[in-house]
Design a protein around this motif. Sequence first.
Motif, PDB file in Angstrom:
ATOM      1  N   GLN A   1       1.645   7.358  -6.431  1.00  0.00           N
ATOM      2  CA  GLN A   1       0.772   8.515  -6.679  1.00  0.00           C
ATOM      3  C   GLN A   1       1.483   9.821  -6.399  1.00  0.00           C
ATOM      4  OE1 GLN A   1      -2.010   8.372  -8.254  1.00  0.00           O
ATOM      5  NE2 GLN A   1      -1.968   6.147  -8.282  1.00  0.00           N
TER       6      GLN A   1
ATOM      7  N   SER B   1      -4.001   5.353 -15.289  1.00  0.00           N
ATOM      8  CA  SER B   1      -4.025   5.132 -13.843  1.00  0.00           C
ATOM      9  C   SER B   1      -5.476   5.026 -13.414  1.00  0.00           C
ATOM     10  CB  SER B   1      -3.347   6.310 -13.141  1.00  0.00           C
ATOM     11  OG  SER B   1      -3.460   6.181 -11.749  1.00  0.00           O
TER      12      SER B   1
ATOM     13  N   LEU C   1       2.071  -3.897 -10.012  1.00  0.00           N
ATOM     14  CA  LEU C   1       2.486  -2.606  -9.450  1.00  0.00           C
ATOM     15  C   LEU C   1       3.905  -2.266  -9.903  1.00  0.00           C
ATOM     16  CD1 LEU C   1       1.943  -0.208  -7.565  1.00  0.00           C
ATOM     17  CD2 LEU C   1       2.705  -1.625  -5.660  1.00  0.00           C
TER      18      LEU C   1
ATOM     19  N   ASP D   1      -6.675  -0.839  -9.647  1.00  0.00           N
ATOM     20  CA  ASP D   1      -5.602  -0.177  -8.914  1.00  0.00           C
ATOM     21  C   ASP D   1      -4.989  -1.120  -7.876  1.00  0.00           C
ATOM     22  OD1 ASP D   1      -4.055   2.020  -8.031  1.00  0.00           O
ATOM     23  OD2 ASP D   1      -5.403   2.222  -6.330  1.00  0.00           O
ATOM     24  N   ASP D   2      -5.774  -2.076  -7.415  1.00  0.00           N
ATOM     25  CA  ASP D   2      -5.269  -3.048  -6.444  1.00  0.00           C
ATOM     26  C   ASP D   2      -4.669  -4.269  -7.136  1.00  0.00           C
ATOM     27  OD1 ASP D   2      -5.246  -2.394  -3.775  1.00  0.00           O
ATOM     28  OD2 ASP D   2      -7.429  -2.505  -3.625  1.00  0.00           O
TER      29      ASP D   2
ATOM     30  N   GLN E   1       0.834  -1.209   0.000  1.00  0.00           N
ATOM     31  CA  GLN E   1       0.000   0.000   0.000  1.00  0.00           C
ATOM     32  C   GLN E   1       0.866   1.256   0.000  1.00  0.00           C
ATOM     33  OE1 GLN E   1      -3.220   0.281  -0.468  1.00  0.00           O
ATOM     34  NE2 GLN E   1      -3.671  -1.908  -0.414  1.00  0.00           N
TER      35      GLN E   1
ATOM     36  N   LYS F   1       2.065   2.084  -3.326  1.00  0.00           N
ATOM     37  CA  LYS F   1       1.037   2.735  -4.147  1.00  0.00           C
ATOM     38  C   LYS F   1       0.936   4.229  -3.808  1.00  0.00           C
ATOM     39  CE  LYS F   1      -2.882   0.568  -4.451  1.00  0.00           C
ATOM     40  NZ  LYS F   1      -4.013  -0.243  -3.979  1.00  0.00           N
TER      41      LYS F   1
END
Lengths: 362, 543
Positions: A279, B335, A311, B290-291, A272, A275
Amino acid sequence: MRRTLLILALLLAAGRQVQPQCPATTQLASAETELLRGKPEAAAQVLVPLAESYPQCHEIILLLGRTRATQGIPTLAQDLLTRYTRLEPRDFRGFMILAEFFTGQREYPAAEQALRTALEIKPDSVPALLAEGVILARQGRDHAAEAQRAFERACRLAPGDPKAHFQWGVFLDNMGSYAAAGAAFRKVVSLDPNNPTAWRYLGMEFELAGKPEDADAAYKQGLAVNRGPRFDPLLAYHYGRFLLQVNRLDESQVQLDRAVELLPDYGAVYYQRAKVYLQMGKYPEARADAAHALAIPQLRRFTSDYQIYYLLATIYQRLSDQEQAEKFAALARTAQREQEQSRKASNLERMANSPAGNGSLR
Amino acid sequence: MLAQKSPVRPARSPIRFENRQAPSGVRFVLNNGTTEDKPIIDSMLGGVAVFDYDNDGYLDIYFTNGAGIPSLEKNGPAFYNRLFHNNRDGTFTDVTQRAGVKGDGYSMGVAAADYDNDGWTDLYVTGVNRNILFHNNGNGTFTDVTEKAGVGGITSGGKKAWSVAAAWVDYNNDGLLDLFVANYVDWSVAKNRLCGDPGRRLSCTPELYDPLPNILYRNNGDGTFTDVSQATRVAQHLGKAMSVAIADYDGDGFTDIFVANDREPNSLFHNLSGKEFAEVGMESGVALTDDGLAVSSMGSDFRDVNNDGRPDLVVTSLQGEAFHYFLNLGGGLFSDRAYPAGLGYPSTRMSGWSIGAYDFDNDGFKDLFTANSHVHENVQFYWPEQYRQPNAVFRNQGGERFSDATSNAGAALREAAAHRGSAFGDLNNDGKVDVVVSVIGAPAELLYNTSPATNHWILIQTVGKASNRDGIGTRIKLTGQSGLTQYNQVTTSVGYASSSDKRVQFGLGADRRIREIELRWPSGKVQVLKDIAVDQVLKVVEE
């Protein structure tokens, strides 16, 4: 677990009647103290000679059974606890402790049987009803209706008991009844506003209900009371995850930094935070956290390989490292496909074993 | 993130819809032929097209329909696909029989476009066991030319694939519309699986069925098509396609193709100069949420939502998964910004099928409409969820955020039903985009846009010359009097299994003139119009 033992110890103390063939209460009490202090070996040192001296003392059998269970000697523990319930078939405590033992061994049907007997002895025992509900729920959807009845009865019998409503809420959450779970946790925090875990659950329920403002408030309340023996290390993680969703990146990072301190072996925390860094445009930091998450063994990661590969592919894209981006995109594809195939295989196996030919649901 | 904001943003007023099905004469009930076993096909149908088949300037409506199970035959009028002619007075006439478009087999979706550049819009109908190309004869009738055209939906393995959606797209910019067919899973009556308990069965998860390749047919220009799925590398990628949407996301002049897959990574086929495609879903950031999860992606639309000149993607999914808003960052990257944009949390409570990004209040920013319903008819026996759900509308708050505007959108958007496909277009040419929604087991909804705002608008109808006649793929940049610049493109591939008006709508807010309209045709030509009047349907012929 520790809390459960404490409850059981209190039950024991409340129900104990010193039998004539038993030693003085102080000797048994000292063994129990050692047990509660997490020193089962010390308790055993007291109890084993006592058991030889007082072979007719049932209380020693019960206490020694608990001690063996805590020591991780299940065969002996089961033998002792079962023997006690045979010797004292009307003692509610014995069946509760036996049920707890079986639950720890994941022998749910046996645990359920012990609890049924406990409830025959004390039909209105809220701890027994809650334990029964938990065990039934763990056995899957087929037992959900029975579990629901047990929890509902416990909540009816003890409407002011936050523990009952908490267990009920956890059950509803696991069943996907998020709105009802939210109501249960609202009840818990109204009865026990200093329960940080209940606030955390409430925050999560609000998220699932699509109410971010209420979720924010719940998480904040939880953080305000997150201290003492009920400190919830997951609260910072969930609040940080939530803040990322609502694009409050700086605040999210603060919470996830704290979560990393509290749960350094928990892969999802790094995932997390990666992430968040992504951003924020902090790509090297994002890459480091994602790589860290990937290095954590799967069991403690709570994030699948392909989530992290995906990711990393995104992070490397932003870093303009095309080669690495393509490598991780390919890994994500392969891992996702493998997981899909494995899920299909297990679904088909379940269908083959189901008398109704039942496949899994969406 | 936002290119620019309107300097003269009109005051907010609600987006409203009114269901005028009852007086319209459109008596269409989507019939899935369901059985006790609830086979997976019975939840998946229901494409709608709005298109002007007789060139009278008013949009007509075509609905696909199911069939008997297990025969998969339209063994009665209740299963016919239906074409309704717009009488221009709010009523419609069922012209199915005369037009000859009742179809065959268990139909799913529809894609409308003029594939032979004769000026008459044709129809391609997808289905479980039969895909059909209906050629518009220009006299109110259609002819089934599937066999001659060679677009039956047969994969390289020689089997008819279960096709859900299709898109007309000129992928090689040769002036001829090609056909992309989106295929779901390898299902047949013999392979049907049972899920849920007897008496309350559920549609099985698609995880129990094998994925399929999609098909790309190249238009040969002589009424026939060639399957170029292998040659273009489209067939290399398996998926469980629910919808297809097209746009040139990287501005290289070649239209790209997005495919929303059900519980599989979505696919983004990057068009490599009209020769072949590279599947870049993972690399570009649209494959997963997004996950990093593959969710039940359903309907999709591919347009510039934040007025920055780059087409974004909006995708519906099932309850608990939230809808997705893949913001185009440029450089080939997206995104998923659904949560930060305010779309994530409200949509967690919804199961979305069709979706469209249109400016319903004509304020210069595209809003979202979603047609909602749970997949499972018997869901209530298993989860505290509802099969029938109301549709939803999300208001674009200036390009960066959406707000759930459903509660103020009128009684029509409070009606819970088993909504499926939806098509978008201005049915009464009043400058406001209307929506037609198919409903399993209940009358279709004709949702007229009755939003009170008096903002200005323009509808642009492109007529290609060197480009395909519909102008599909033309990118349009419009700058209003106030300086607000918007972008859109010509496409009919919108939502779930459905086909929307090819005319491109722009809301203009308070602007009374349009400073400039720039059209980039698929042929490569750039055409600029200046000082244009508002509140009109503007036909632009490629020069």
